[in-house]
Motif scaffolding. Sequence first.
Motif, PDB file in Angstrom:
ATOM      1  N   UNK A   1     -33.824  -0.293 -36.838  1.00 23.41           N
ATOM      2  CA  UNK A   1     -33.845  -1.050 -35.449  1.00 23.41           C
ATOM      3  C   UNK A   1     -33.688  -2.150 -36.056  1.00 23.41           C
ATOM      4  N   UNK A   2     -34.412  -2.777 -36.913  1.00 21.51           N
ATOM      5  CA  UNK A   2     -34.164  -4.645 -37.141  1.00 21.51           C
ATOM      6  C   UNK A   2     -32.229  -4.170 -37.338  1.00 21.51           C
ATOM      7  N   UNK A   3     -31.925  -3.289 -38.052  1.00 22.07           N
ATOM      8  CA  UNK A   3     -30.310  -3.273 -38.399  1.00 22.07           C
ATOM      9  C   UNK A   3     -28.956  -3.407 -37.237  1.00 22.07           C
ATOM     10  N   UNK A   4     -30.086  -1.844 -36.268  1.00 27.05           N
ATOM     11  CA  UNK A   4     -28.995  -1.428 -35.246  1.00 27.05           C
ATOM     12  C   UNK A   4     -29.097  -2.763 -34.548  1.00 27.05           C
ATOM     13  N   UNK A   5     -29.902  -3.394 -34.166  1.00 22.49           N
ATOM     14  CA  UNK A   5     -30.170  -4.287 -32.826  1.00 22.49           C
ATOM     15  C   UNK A   5     -29.628  -5.658 -33.389  1.00 22.49           C
ATOM     16  N   UNK A   6     -29.356  -6.263 -35.178  1.00 23.54           N
ATOM     17  CA  UNK A   6     -28.863  -6.806 -35.230  1.00 23.54           C
ATOM     18  C   UNK A   6     -26.967  -6.527 -35.104  1.00 23.54           C
TER      19      UNK A   6
ATOM     20  N   UNK B   1     -27.891 -12.792 -30.653  1.00 21.33           N
ATOM     21  CA  UNK B   1     -28.248 -12.620 -32.519  1.00 21.33           C
ATOM     22  C   UNK B   1     -28.348 -13.763 -33.480  1.00 21.33           C
ATOM     23  N   UNK B   2     -29.311 -14.832 -32.563  1.00 25.04           N
ATOM     24  CA  UNK B   2     -29.526 -15.926 -33.964  1.00 25.04           C
ATOM     25  C   UNK B   2     -31.484 -15.140 -33.808  1.00 25.04           C
ATOM     26  N   UNK B   3     -31.993 -14.355 -32.767  1.00 22.56           N
ATOM     27  CA  UNK B   3     -33.219 -13.752 -32.972  1.00 22.56           C
ATOM     28  C   UNK B   3     -32.690 -12.542 -34.009  1.00 22.56           C
ATOM     29  N   UNK B   4     -31.876 -11.812 -33.715  1.00 27.54           N
ATOM     30  CA  UNK B   4     -31.984 -11.211 -34.492  1.00 27.54           C
ATOM     31  C   UNK B   4     -31.268 -10.999 -35.606  1.00 27.54           C
ATOM     32  N   UNK B   5     -30.968 -12.120 -36.390  1.00 25.72           N
ATOM     33  CA  UNK B   5     -30.952 -12.368 -37.502  1.00 25.72           C
ATOM     34  C   UNK B   5     -31.984 -13.238 -38.534  1.00 25.72           C
ATOM     35  N   UNK B   6     -33.101 -13.268 -37.470  1.00 27.86           N
ATOM     36  CA  UNK B   6     -34.336 -13.944 -38.140  1.00 27.86           C
ATOM     37  C   UNK B   6     -34.807 -13.123 -38.364  1.00 27.86           C
ATOM     38  N   UNK B   7     -35.076 -11.783 -37.392  1.00 27.19           N
ATOM     39  CA  UNK B   7     -35.486 -11.046 -37.939  1.00 27.19           C
ATOM     40  C   UNK B   7     -35.145  -9.843 -38.943  1.00 27.19           C
ATOM     41  N   UNK B   8     -33.907  -9.885 -39.539  1.00 29.16           N
ATOM     42  CA  UNK B   8     -32.535  -9.382 -40.520  1.00 29.16           C
ATOM     43  C   UNK B   8     -32.997 -10.341 -41.447  1.00 29.16           C
ATOM     44  N   UNK B   9     -33.611 -11.663 -41.541  1.00 34.90           N
ATOM     45  CA  UNK B   9     -33.596 -12.174 -42.838  1.00 34.90           C
ATOM     46  C   UNK B   9     -34.840 -11.694 -43.121  1.00 34.90           C
ATOM     47  N   UNK B  10     -35.979 -11.456 -42.375  1.00 33.53           N
ATOM     48  CA  UNK B  10     -37.110 -11.215 -43.151  1.00 33.53           C
ATOM     49  C   UNK B  10     -37.617 -10.218 -43.741  1.00 33.53           C
TER      50      UNK B  10
END
Length: 103
Positions: free
Chosen positions: A3-8, A34-43
């Motif tokens: 879901x994190x990757x799909x959201x990104x 996109x900034x919010x998605x990057x934060x989640x992906x960065x985790x």
Amino acid sequence: MNQIVETFRHSQNNLISALDGHDSDAIFQASKELSRAVSRLGSLEAADIEKYLRPLMSEVDELMQASIYRLRFLRDHSSSRLQLLSGWQANHADTYSNSARSR
């Protein structure tokens, strides 16, 4: 994790659509998304990304490159328009100065 990757990926698609539409408000909103998605992906840790997601990550990388190219084009286009609007000619800009009025 999927879901994190799909959201990104989805937020990247939204940014590209906004850039293609030259809609500054949509670009701003898509950038925040996109900034919010990057934060989640960065985790995520690289080792935690499952193998079946790797092709999707490659696709996301291509989308990021497409966004970068569009941003560069938009920046150059805006810069050219601004120069034309300001009367920029041969390293000289027409302004409201006295020298510009005498022409």
